[in-house]
Design a protein around this motif. Structure first.
Motif, PDB file in Angstrom:
ATOM      1  N   PRO A 181       0.892  -1.043  -0.009  1.00 42.98           N
ATOM      2  CA  PRO A 181       0.090   0.003  -0.119  1.00 42.98           C
ATOM      3  C   PRO A 181       0.861   0.951  -0.018  1.00 42.98           C
ATOM      4  N   VAL A 182       0.337   2.198  -0.631  1.00 37.95           N
ATOM      5  CA  VAL A 182       1.179   3.690  -0.594  1.00 37.95           C
ATOM      6  C   VAL A 182       0.916   4.180   0.670  1.00 37.95           C
ATOM      7  N   VAL A 183      -0.125   4.505   1.284  1.00 38.26           N
ATOM      8  CA  VAL A 183      -0.361   5.464   2.310  1.00 38.26           C
ATOM      9  C   VAL A 183      -0.783   4.384   3.697  1.00 38.26           C
ATOM     10  N   ALA A 184       0.092   4.911   4.518  1.00 38.77           N
ATOM     11  CA  ALA A 184       0.198   4.210   5.772  1.00 38.77           C
ATOM     12  C   ALA A 184      -1.083   4.603   6.457  1.00 38.77           C
ATOM     13  N   LEU A 185      -2.128   3.968   6.773  1.00 29.72           N
ATOM     14  CA  LEU A 185      -3.169   4.195   7.387  1.00 29.72           C
ATOM     15  C   LEU A 185      -3.008   4.157   9.019  1.00 29.72           C
ATOM     16  N   PRO A 186      -3.435   4.734   9.722  1.00 26.31           N
ATOM     17  CA  PRO A 186      -3.639   4.447  11.145  1.00 26.31           C
ATOM     18  C   PRO A 186      -4.097   3.117  11.570  1.00 26.31           C
ATOM     19  N   ALA A 187      -3.467   2.725  12.470  1.00 30.04           N
ATOM     20  CA  ALA A 187      -3.986   1.199  12.994  1.00 30.04           C
ATOM     21  C   ALA A 187      -5.483   1.239  13.502  1.00 30.04           C
ATOM     22  N   ASP A 188      -5.986   2.209  13.781  1.00 25.56           N
ATOM     23  CA  ASP A 188      -7.545   2.063  13.921  1.00 25.56           C
ATOM     24  C   ASP A 188      -8.405   2.622  12.747  1.00 25.56           C
ATOM     25  N   ALA A 189      -7.897   2.821  11.722  1.00 29.24           N
ATOM     26  CA  ALA A 189      -8.522   3.010  10.461  1.00 29.24           C
ATOM     27  C   ALA A 189      -9.735   1.864  10.116  1.00 29.24           C
ATOM     28  N   SER A 190     -10.946   2.661   9.799  1.00 28.01           N
ATOM     29  CA  SER A 190     -12.103   1.896   9.803  1.00 28.01           C
ATOM     30  C   SER A 190     -12.138   0.793   8.885  1.00 28.01           C
ATOM     31  N   GLU A 191     -12.754   0.050   8.598  1.00 35.65           N
ATOM     32  CA  GLU A 191     -12.852  -1.156   7.415  1.00 35.65           C
ATOM     33  C   GLU A 191     -13.350  -0.216   6.109  1.00 35.65           C
ATOM     34  N   GLN A 192     -14.113   0.665   6.208  1.00 33.30           N
ATOM     35  CA  GLN A 192     -14.667   1.524   5.005  1.00 33.30           C
ATOM     36  C   GLN A 192     -13.358   2.068   4.389  1.00 33.30           C
ATOM     37  N   VAL A 193     -12.523   2.783   5.160  1.00 38.17           N
ATOM     38  CA  VAL A 193     -11.505   3.382   4.946  1.00 38.17           C
ATOM     39  C   VAL A 193     -10.110   2.521   4.116  1.00 38.17           C
ATOM     40  N   LYS A 194     -10.315   1.462   4.731  1.00 42.35           N
ATOM     41  CA  LYS A 194      -9.322   0.280   4.165  1.00 42.35           C
ATOM     42  C   LYS A 194      -9.964  -0.401   2.904  1.00 42.35           C
TER      43      LYS A 194
END
Length: 304
Positions: A181-194
């Motif tokens: 993945p390009v963007v490192a999402l925060p650990a608590d990112a929602s399933e929708q954002v993922k």
């Protein structure tokens, strides 16, 4: 002395040729990275098909309705590297991909390697498709096998030196083919954002147009300016910034973005234009939840 010098030069040439050969060898998927034959589901594959924008390059220009499913090759893509012609990817066994196996298809989609071992030019966005799941690749293949065969091969690409040396694409892949993945999402990112990240960075290949390229590096994407806008690869205008910056779509809400992807209308009562017209038409065919997921991801992408 001259003989020694000549022999030395010949040795250098042979060694350089050997190194070039090894570094540019096709790198195919491992068997474990490919779904089982026959496991794809055509109904699910239809969603992947529209998310991936296959029609935009491989169907006749400005086609509508059933003509969109005739994937014999579309309009040429004129770039600073030369002119690319999207190939026939219909089910025709002679001119298209009708006799390809799932492994052939997966390696083309995710490693940029044709069934004969030749490298595919990255005008085909396999650097994004490399992030797709093997299940989605199998589903897409199953769906594409339901589409009609189209006779005729696309014209050859017209490229200048050294870009016309196809083997050299192997070096480009070493530098820029990265399935992470390009963007490192925060650990608590929602399933929708993922989900939105998967669609935008994978099959949707948004970065291929909206991210500036490192032309000194033969056109790889500048990940430090992910989705921050870029020159139009066809030479006219600019592909907009779609990050949350002030110069991007920071003022748009998630609902605004999702509505734009569905209808083509912006919050300012403007309408979609340019190459994005075809992209928006494709995304309008996705489930509403997927468009909302893309919107949520775009709002999560940090401004450059």
């Amino acid at each position: 002395m001259q003989k020694r010098l000549l022999l030395g030069l010949m040795a250098v040439v042979v060694i350089a040729a050997g190194v070039f050969y090894v570094l540019t060898m096709p790198r195919r998927l491992e068997a474990s990275e490919i779904a089982a034959d026959g496991s794809g589901d055509a109904a699910r594959g239809a969603t992947v098909f529209w998310a991936g924008g296959c029609v935009s390059c491989h169907a006749p220009a400005k086609s509508e309705g059933e003509a969109q499913l005739r994937l014999g090759g579309g309009a040429p893509l004129v770039t600073s590297f030369g002119t690319f012609h999207a190939p026939n990817i219909s089910t025709d066994p002679a001119d298209g991909i009708g006799d390809w196996s799932l492994a052939d298809f997966a390696n083309a989609m995710q490693r940029g390697v044709g069934p004969d071992g030749t490298h595919l030019y990255p005008a085909f966005p396999y650097t994004s498709y490399a992030r797709m799941t093997k299940g989605d690749v199998a589903d897409l293949f199953a769906y594409m096998k339901t589409l009609p065969p189209v006779e005729g091969r696309a014209a050859d690409n017209v490229l200048s030196f050294p870009f016309n040396i196809r083997r050299g694409v192997g070096l480009w892949q070493l530098a820029f083919l990265d399935p992470d993945p390009v963007v490192a999402l925060p650990a608590d990112a929602s399933e929708q954002v993922k989900r939105g990240q998967y669609l935008a960075e994978g099959p949707g290949h948004c970065g291929e147009c909206h991210t500036p390229r490192l032309y000194g590096g033969a056109g790889g994407l500048d990940r430090t300016r992910w989705l921050a806008g870029a020159p139009n690869p066809e030479g006219e205008g600019k592909v907009p910034d779609i990050t949350s910056s002030e110069t991007g779509i920071g003022a748009w809400s998630e609902a605004d973005i999702a509505y734009y992807l569905e209808t083509g209308f912006t919050p300012d009562f403007d309408s979609v234009g340019g190459a994005m017209v075809e992209v928006q038409k494709n995304l309008a065919k996705l489930p509403a939840g997927d468009r909302e997921a893309i919107a949520a991801y775009l709002k999560a992408v940090p401004a450059p």
